[in-house]
Write a protein that holds these residues in place. Structure first.
Motif, mmCIF file in Angstrom:
data_model
loop_
_atom_site.group_PDB
_atom_site.id
_atom_site.type_symbol
_atom_site.label_atom_id
_atom_site.label_comp_id
_atom_site.label_asym_id
_atom_site.label_seq_id
_atom_site.Cartn_x
_atom_site.Cartn_y
_atom_site.Cartn_z
ATOM 1 N N ASP A 1 0.836 -1.211 0.000
ATOM 2 C CA ASP A 1 0.000 0.000 0.000
ATOM 3 C C ASP A 1 0.868 1.257 0.000
ATOM 4 O OD1 ASP A 1 -2.070 -1.742 0.105
ATOM 5 O OD2 ASP A 1 -2.903 -1.044 2.001
ATOM 6 N N TYR B 1 0.819 -2.322 -7.115
ATOM 7 C CA TYR B 1 -0.647 -2.384 -7.119
ATOM 8 C C TYR B 1 -1.137 -3.816 -7.320
ATOM 9 C CZ TYR B 1 -5.540 -1.771 -8.094
ATOM 10 O OH TYR B 1 -6.912 -1.885 -8.051
ATOM 11 N N LEU C 1 -3.403 -5.572 -4.526
ATOM 12 C CA LEU C 1 -4.726 -6.113 -4.870
ATOM 13 C C LEU C 1 -4.841 -7.569 -4.447
ATOM 14 C CD1 LEU C 1 -7.441 -5.716 -6.316
ATOM 15 C CD2 LEU C 1 -6.307 -6.403 -8.447
ATOM 16 N N HIS D 1 -4.897 -7.878 -0.434
ATOM 17 C CA HIS D 1 -6.169 -7.519 0.202
ATOM 18 C C HIS D 1 -7.271 -8.519 -0.130
ATOM 19 C CE1 HIS D 1 -5.009 -3.811 2.123
ATOM 20 N NE2 HIS D 1 -4.460 -3.358 1.002
ATOM 21 N N ASP E 1 -10.241 -3.985 4.481
ATOM 22 C CA ASP E 1 -9.488 -4.296 3.265
ATOM 23 C C ASP E 1 -10.162 -3.732 2.017
ATOM 24 O OD1 ASP E 1 -7.055 -5.943 3.887
ATOM 25 O OD2 ASP E 1 -8.528 -7.114 4.973
ATOM 26 N N TYR E 2 -11.476 -3.779 1.971
ATOM 27 C CA TYR E 2 -12.169 -3.169 0.833
ATOM 28 C C TYR E 2 -11.932 -1.653 0.798
ATOM 29 C CZ TYR E 2 -14.836 -7.289 -0.688
ATOM 30 O OH TYR E 2 -15.223 -8.515 -1.207
ATOM 31 N N LEU F 1 -8.509 -0.879 -0.572
ATOM 32 C CA LEU F 1 -8.484 -1.013 -2.035
ATOM 33 C C LEU F 1 -9.125 0.207 -2.699
ATOM 34 C CD1 LEU F 1 -9.321 -4.810 -2.500
ATOM 35 C CD2 LEU F 1 -7.166 -3.657 -3.060
ATOM 36 N N LYS G 1 -13.165 -0.037 -7.957
ATOM 37 C CA LYS G 1 -13.602 0.273 -6.592
ATOM 38 C C LYS G 1 -14.696 -0.699 -6.169
ATOM 39 C CE LYS G 1 -13.757 4.369 -4.972
ATOM 40 N NZ LYS G 1 -14.113 5.757 -4.646
#
Length: 378
Positions: free
Chosen positions: A34, A61, A65, A68, A90-91, A94, A116
């Motif tokens: 992150d 990234y 991704l 998460h 976690d959402y 992201l 998203k």
């Protein structure tokens, strides 16, 4: 010239090192995906063609991704009743990464499809709120003050997750009042009409304290009048009584000093020359002390069992002082301070009602400190 070349070399090397750090490469190597993404985005916003930042963003990234989504799937398979809170976290992370990338034109070329999870976030919030709501109901059913406090905190989390979840406002209110300790403070009893107004002032100070009390929201104080008007059934009663008090106990002390000063001009000769000698005086110094003191008893009683849960006594003393002096003899034997003291007149002492108020001030400070400490974590 050599020194200038070396300086340029070190500056150039420093810029390379700093540039390498700000691209997020170091964070990527540490596995902080992150942070690596955010640093790479920041670098590309200022330097869109930075190739190292481009590579870091693409790799970081992808790893972020995967990381998460893996944590989300693991959490969904767990038996933790509050797993939806970690899933929500976690959402949201992201979504934060996607927002950062979507706000950077150069980043969109590298990661064009940073999606998203808006619906997933809302579902996770609802499921997390449901879990906390059910936990709160379980605590509320235990029907104790401590369990009601736990229920209240659970319902608070529900409201933070979903402000209008079911009947959460009603449940918060129910849990709060089930957790509250209601304390009625009885008026102070002073068996003397002379000091009624002074005792009333002390009572007003206490009433103001309980009106402003905010250390522990699960403790609510009431005056006896408020409890009667609102038909409050107290959990505890706090009573205050003066075990004893003495106002205006007067002591006058006299101290006599024999004074003498040498080499003082006491006259002149016929031809005008000064004559020096010794002057003497007797100085009487008077000191008046008017002492007032009392002892306040605080007793906290459980309303149902009538058992005393806390009892303490708080002493208070106030001494009013006055000094003056008189002398006999030659004033030249006195110092300036001593002479000034002889010119002072006795001061009229404060009335008894004022003395009563003064000795209760240290009592009040002790009282509110101890009441606050007792109920702080109640």
């Amino acid at each position: 010239m050599k020194n200038i070349s070396r300086l340029r070399y070190f500056i150039y090397l420093s810029l390379i090192i700093i540039g390498g750090c700000t691209t997020g490469k170091k964070a990527l190597q540490k596995g902080d995906y992150d942070a690596s993404v955010l640093k790479a985005v920041g670098r590309l916003q200022n330097s869109p063609k930075n190739t190292e930042a481009q590579e870091v963003l693409k790799t970081a990234y992808s790893f972020a991704l995967q990381d998460h989504l893996r944590k989300i799937e693991d959490a969904k398979l767990s038996n933790d009743p509050f797993r939806w809170e970690s899933i929500l976290y976690d959402y949201q992370k992201l979504n934060q990464l996607a927002d950062e990338i979507n706000s950077c034109p150069a980043c969109l070329v590298i990661v064009p499809n940073a999606g998203k999870y808006i619906k997933a976030v809302e579902e996770s919030k609802y499921n997390a709120a449901t879990a906390r709501y059910n936990s709160g109901l379980s605590y509320l059913e235990v029907n104790t003050r401590q369990s009601a406090k736990k229920a209240y905190y659970e319902f608070e989390k529900v409201q933070n997750l979903q402000a209008n979840y079911k009947d959460i406002k009603i449940k918060l209110e129910d849990a709060y009042w089930a957790a509250v300790t209601r304390v009625v403070i009885q008026p102070i009893r002073v068996n003397s009409p002379t000091y009624k107004l002074s005792a009333d002032y002390f009572q007003q100070q206490i009433d103001q304290f309980i009106a402003d009390y905010a250390r522990n929201k699960f403790v609510v104080f009431y005056t006896e009048q408020q409890a009667t008007n609102q038909k409050i059934a107290p959990d505890q009663v706090l009573s205050l009584d003066f075990d004893d008090f003495i106002v205006g106990q007067t002591y006058v002390k006299e101290r006599v000093e024999k004074l003498k000063r040498d080499s003082v001009e006491i006259g002149q000769t016929r031809d005008g020359k000064p004559i020096y000698g010794t002057v003497k005086a007797t100085l009487s110094i008077f000191e008046k002390n008017i002492s007032s003191s009392g002892l306040l008893d605080m007793t906290i009683t459980d309303w149902q069992s009538r058992k005393i849960v806390n009892q303490q006594k708080f002493p208070g003393t106030y001494v009013w002082r006055d000094r003056w002096a008189s002398f006999k003899g030659d004033e030249r034997a006195l110092s300036k301070q001593q002479l000034a003291l002889t010119r002072r007149k006795q001061i009229v002492p404060p009335p008894p009602s004022t003395l009563f108020v003064e000795f209760t001030k240290p009592i009040y400070n002790q009282l509110v400190d101890q009441v606050g400490a007792f109920y702080n974590n109640y």
